[in-house]
Design a protein around this motif. Structure first.
Motif, PDB file in Angstrom:
ATOM      1  N   SER A  61       0.780  -1.226  -0.083  1.00 13.90           N
ATOM      2  CA  SER A  61       0.089  -0.087   0.130  1.00 13.90           C
ATOM      3  C   SER A  61       0.901   1.146  -0.111  1.00 13.90           C
ATOM      4  N   LEU A  62       2.049   1.284  -0.583  1.00 17.19           N
ATOM      5  CA  LEU A  62       2.920   2.586  -0.963  1.00 17.19           C
ATOM      6  C   LEU A  62       2.326   3.493  -2.023  1.00 17.19           C
ATOM      7  N   ALA A  63       0.910   2.801  -2.710  1.00 13.61           N
ATOM      8  CA  ALA A  63       0.711   3.542  -3.659  1.00 13.61           C
ATOM      9  C   ALA A  63      -0.548   4.487  -3.128  1.00 13.61           C
ATOM     10  N   GLY A  64      -0.771   4.268  -1.865  1.00 15.40           N
ATOM     11  CA  GLY A  64      -1.979   4.986  -1.325  1.00 15.40           C
ATOM     12  C   GLY A  64      -3.184   4.718  -1.796  1.00 15.40           C
ATOM     13  N   ALA A  65      -3.948   5.562  -2.204  1.00 12.12           N
ATOM     14  CA  ALA A  65      -5.393   5.501  -2.807  1.00 12.12           C
ATOM     15  C   ALA A  65      -5.553   4.848  -3.884  1.00 12.12           C
ATOM     16  N   TRP A  66      -4.275   4.747  -4.456  1.00  9.07           N
ATOM     17  CA  TRP A  66      -4.268   4.093  -6.199  1.00  9.07           C
ATOM     18  C   TRP A  66      -3.608   2.639  -5.958  1.00  9.07           C
ATOM     19  N   ALA A  67      -3.719   2.261  -4.660  1.00 10.51           N
ATOM     20  CA  ALA A  67      -3.435   0.792  -4.656  1.00 10.51           C
ATOM     21  C   ALA A  67      -3.998  -0.110  -5.284  1.00 10.51           C
ATOM     22  N   TRP A  68      -5.314  -0.110  -5.270  1.00 14.10           N
ATOM     23  CA  TRP A  68      -6.335  -1.147  -6.075  1.00 14.10           C
ATOM     24  C   TRP A  68      -6.090  -1.033  -7.649  1.00 14.10           C
ATOM     25  N   ILE A  69      -5.844   0.282  -7.931  1.00 14.47           N
ATOM     26  CA  ILE A  69      -5.578   0.338  -9.561  1.00 14.47           C
ATOM     27  C   ILE A  69      -4.317  -0.038  -9.951  1.00 14.47           C
ATOM     28  N   ALA A  70      -3.122   0.174  -9.142  1.00 13.14           N
ATOM     29  CA  ALA A  70      -1.824  -0.458  -9.378  1.00 13.14           C
ATOM     30  C   ALA A  70      -1.899  -1.901  -9.518  1.00 13.14           C
TER      31      ALA A  70
END
Length: 66
Positions: free
Chosen positions: A27-36
């Protein structure tokens, strides 16, 4: 499906797919984790299959086999 991806293309997609999935899991991508994670999974799937649907639509073939 016809294979339309070369070895270099598949290797790059595999590495990027793993990196994106690791970003999503940690979850280093924050809110974009699902998209990543989703993009990473698609990149790994296309690398494993050796075919890319957008390449087929655009007539691109990076495979050495013709």
């Amino acid at each position: 499906m016809t294979k339309n991806m070369g070895q270099a293309d598949r290797l790059i997609r595999s590495i990027l797919g793993v990196v994106l999935i690791l970003l999503a899991v940690t979850s280093l991508a924050g809110a974009w984790a699902w998209i990543a994670g989703g993009v990473g999974a698609v990149m790994l799937a296309t690398a494993a299959l050796g075919t890319c649907p957008p390449y087929s639509l655009l007539g691109i073939n990076t495979s050495s086999r013709k």
